[in-house]
Design a protein around this motif. Structure first.
Motif, PDB file in Angstrom:
ATOM      1  N   PRO A  20      15.946 -71.237 -25.139  1.00  0.00           N
ATOM      2  CA  PRO A  20      16.495 -72.560 -24.740  1.00  0.00           C
ATOM      3  C   PRO A  20      16.730 -73.433 -26.014  1.00  0.00           C
ATOM      4  O   PRO A  20      15.812 -73.382 -26.952  1.00  0.00           O
ATOM      5  CB  PRO A  20      15.624 -73.171 -23.958  1.00  0.00           C
ATOM      6  CG  PRO A  20      14.912 -71.856 -23.241  1.00  0.00           C
ATOM      7  CD  PRO A  20      14.609 -71.185 -24.348  1.00  0.00           C
ATOM      8  N   GLU A  21      17.697 -74.333 -26.378  1.00  0.00           N
ATOM      9  CA  GLU A  21      17.884 -75.050 -27.194  1.00  0.00           C
ATOM     10  C   GLU A  21      16.703 -75.987 -27.742  1.00  0.00           C
ATOM     11  O   GLU A  21      16.447 -76.511 -28.354  1.00  0.00           O
ATOM     12  CB  GLU A  21      19.051 -75.953 -27.362  1.00  0.00           C
ATOM     13  CG  GLU A  21      19.283 -77.024 -26.365  1.00  0.00           C
ATOM     14  CD  GLU A  21      20.680 -77.602 -25.827  1.00  0.00           C
ATOM     15  OE1 GLU A  21      20.719 -78.879 -25.967  1.00  0.00           O
ATOM     16  OE2 GLU A  21      21.786 -76.642 -26.109  1.00  0.00           O
ATOM     17  N   GLU A 147       4.049 -69.357 -21.650  1.00  0.00           N
ATOM     18  CA  GLU A 147       4.259 -67.983 -20.812  1.00  0.00           C
ATOM     19  C   GLU A 147       5.755 -68.029 -20.784  1.00  0.00           C
ATOM     20  O   GLU A 147       6.160 -67.211 -19.561  1.00  0.00           O
ATOM     21  CB  GLU A 147       3.554 -68.623 -19.450  1.00  0.00           C
ATOM     22  CG  GLU A 147       3.549 -67.404 -18.426  1.00  0.00           C
ATOM     23  CD  GLU A 147       3.052 -65.868 -18.947  1.00  0.00           C
ATOM     24  OE1 GLU A 147       2.098 -65.861 -19.578  1.00  0.00           O
ATOM     25  OE2 GLU A 147       3.369 -65.087 -18.253  1.00  0.00           O
ATOM     26  N   GLY A 148       6.544 -68.189 -21.590  1.00  0.00           N
ATOM     27  CA  GLY A 148       7.969 -67.956 -21.718  1.00  0.00           C
ATOM     28  C   GLY A 148       8.614 -68.978 -20.895  1.00  0.00           C
ATOM     29  O   GLY A 148       8.039 -69.985 -20.492  1.00  0.00           O
ATOM     30  N   PHE A 149       9.763 -68.481 -20.684  1.00  0.00           N
ATOM     31  CA  PHE A 149      10.440 -69.709 -19.811  1.00  0.00           C
ATOM     32  C   PHE A 149      10.638 -69.458 -18.416  1.00  0.00           C
ATOM     33  O   PHE A 149      11.441 -68.260 -18.047  1.00  0.00           O
ATOM     34  CB  PHE A 149      11.813 -70.031 -20.522  1.00  0.00           C
ATOM     35  CG  PHE A 149      12.637 -71.037 -19.800  1.00  0.00           C
ATOM     36  CD1 PHE A 149      13.644 -70.619 -19.153  1.00  0.00           C
ATOM     37  CD2 PHE A 149      12.377 -72.322 -19.788  1.00  0.00           C
ATOM     38  CE1 PHE A 149      14.353 -71.702 -18.560  1.00  0.00           C
ATOM     39  CE2 PHE A 149      12.872 -73.349 -19.061  1.00  0.00           C
ATOM     40  CZ  PHE A 149      14.106 -73.149 -18.463  1.00  0.00           C
ATOM     41  N   GLY A 151       8.876 -68.099 -16.346  1.00  0.00           N
ATOM     42  CA  GLY A 151       8.566 -66.623 -15.839  1.00  0.00           C
ATOM     43  C   GLY A 151       8.907 -65.605 -16.843  1.00  0.00           C
ATOM     44  O   GLY A 151       8.277 -64.519 -16.476  1.00  0.00           O
ATOM     45  N   ILE A 152       9.859 -65.788 -17.872  1.00  0.00           N
ATOM     46  CA  ILE A 152      10.194 -64.939 -18.827  1.00  0.00           C
ATOM     47  C   ILE A 152       9.493 -64.919 -20.061  1.00  0.00           C
ATOM     48  O   ILE A 152       9.705 -65.953 -20.494  1.00  0.00           O
ATOM     49  CB  ILE A 152      11.669 -65.010 -18.993  1.00  0.00           C
ATOM     50  CG1 ILE A 152      12.469 -64.922 -17.520  1.00  0.00           C
ATOM     51  CG2 ILE A 152      12.178 -64.038 -20.022  1.00  0.00           C
ATOM     52  CD1 ILE A 152      14.082 -65.420 -17.782  1.00  0.00           C
ATOM     53  N   ASN A 153       8.594 -64.131 -20.241  1.00  0.00           N
ATOM     54  CA  ASN A 153       7.670 -64.320 -21.541  1.00  0.00           C
ATOM     55  C   ASN A 153       8.485 -63.698 -22.595  1.00  0.00           C
ATOM     56  O   ASN A 153       8.379 -62.564 -22.967  1.00  0.00           O
ATOM     57  CB  ASN A 153       6.310 -63.217 -21.109  1.00  0.00           C
ATOM     58  CG  ASN A 153       5.277 -63.859 -22.306  1.00  0.00           C
ATOM     59  OD1 ASN A 153       5.534 -64.392 -23.042  1.00  0.00           O
ATOM     60  ND2 ASN A 153       4.145 -63.462 -21.801  1.00  0.00           N
ATOM     61  N   SER A 154       9.119 -64.622 -23.501  1.00  0.00           N
ATOM     62  CA  SER A 154       9.934 -64.297 -24.447  1.00  0.00           C
ATOM     63  C   SER A 154       9.480 -65.099 -25.633  1.00  0.00           C
ATOM     64  O   SER A 154       9.928 -64.862 -26.791  1.00  0.00           O
ATOM     65  CB  SER A 154      11.481 -64.451 -24.200  1.00  0.00           C
ATOM     66  OG  SER A 154      11.603 -65.927 -23.856  1.00  0.00           O
ATOM     67  N   PHE A 155       8.520 -65.924 -25.571  1.00  0.00           N
ATOM     68  CA  PHE A 155       8.053 -66.960 -26.936  1.00  0.00           C
ATOM     69  C   PHE A 155       6.846 -66.679 -27.290  1.00  0.00           C
ATOM     70  O   PHE A 155       6.451 -66.735 -28.177  1.00  0.00           O
ATOM     71  CB  PHE A 155       8.273 -68.190 -26.415  1.00  0.00           C
ATOM     72  CG  PHE A 155       9.719 -68.599 -26.012  1.00  0.00           C
ATOM     73  CD1 PHE A 155      10.559 -68.470 -26.799  1.00  0.00           C
ATOM     74  CD2 PHE A 155       9.766 -69.063 -24.571  1.00  0.00           C
ATOM     75  CE1 PHE A 155      12.095 -68.737 -26.291  1.00  0.00           C
ATOM     76  CE2 PHE A 155      11.127 -69.338 -24.184  1.00  0.00           C
ATOM     77  CZ  PHE A 155      12.177 -69.288 -24.961  1.00  0.00           C
ATOM     78  N   PHE A 156       5.956 -65.961 -26.389  1.00  0.00           N
ATOM     79  CA  PHE A 156       4.623 -65.773 -26.655  1.00  0.00           C
ATOM     80  C   PHE A 156       4.452 -64.189 -26.703  1.00  0.00           C
ATOM     81  O   PHE A 156       4.935 -63.477 -25.657  1.00  0.00           O
ATOM     82  CB  PHE A 156       3.463 -66.243 -25.643  1.00  0.00           C
ATOM     83  CG  PHE A 156       2.080 -66.104 -26.033  1.00  0.00           C
ATOM     84  CD1 PHE A 156       1.521 -66.495 -26.773  1.00  0.00           C
ATOM     85  CD2 PHE A 156       1.591 -65.109 -25.022  1.00  0.00           C
ATOM     86  CE1 PHE A 156      -0.001 -66.277 -27.146  1.00  0.00           C
ATOM     87  CE2 PHE A 156       0.327 -64.832 -25.169  1.00  0.00           C
ATOM     88  CZ  PHE A 156      -0.488 -65.317 -26.230  1.00  0.00           C
TER      89      PHE A 156
END
Length: 164
Positions: A20-21, A147-149, A151-156
């Motif tokens: 996300p921006e 924990e992501g955005f 429910g989507i764990n894409s940053f950690f």
């Protein structure tokens, strides 16, 4: 030609990203440092949810003997319980306001954690005078995206913890 191909690969990676921006990597990293310095005395950063469920539901917190909810539990609950999930910018503001209020004036009645989790812990002490509003702003950004955005764990990435 290599330069053009490299540029195209870079641009496609940037635009294909689902980040996300509102996500600010530098702010996230600052928040992580504050969390490590001021929160990890009680809050673990991350633990697998199935392990946490087993700990709280089957083992009555005797398996892990946690002092407080983990960062990823807080991250998930913040996004689920505070504000409107359709507007990340506004929800970030709302979660920050919640955190300021809770950290300065903790009260079990305000908790966002499930009763089956929170019953294992005492109410945390007030952090008034121990943490600044700027640090709360930074930690809020870190926790929001930990924990992501939604429910989507894409940053950690758990792999980073396993390397330590």
């Amino acid at each position: 030609m290599k330069t053009i191909v490299s540029l195209l690969v870079f641009l496609s990676a940037v635009f294909a990203s689902d980040v996300p921006e509102e996500f600010d990597k530098l702010l996230y990293e600052k928040g992580e440092k504050v969390f490590e310095k001021k929160c990890m005395e009680c809050h673990e950063k991350y633990m697998d949810i199935p392990l946490l469920m087993r700990n709280f539901i089957e083992e009555n917190n005797k398996l892990l003997n946690l002092k407080a909810p983990t960062g990823n539990e807080i991250s998930f609950r913040l996004k689920q319980q505070i504000g409107h999930r359709d507007d990340i910018e506004f929800q970030l503001h709302q979660t920050e306001e919640f955190m300021k209020d809770y950290l300065f004036n903790p009260d079990r009645a305000k908790t966002i954690c499930l009763e089956g989790v929170i019953r294992h812990f005492k109410t945390m002490p007030s952090l008034k005078g121990k943490v600044s509003e700027e640090e709360i702003y930074q930690v809020n950004h870190y926790l929001y995206f930990l924990e992501g955005f939604n429910g989507i764990n894409s940053f950690f990435h758990k792999e980073e913890l396993e390397l330590k």
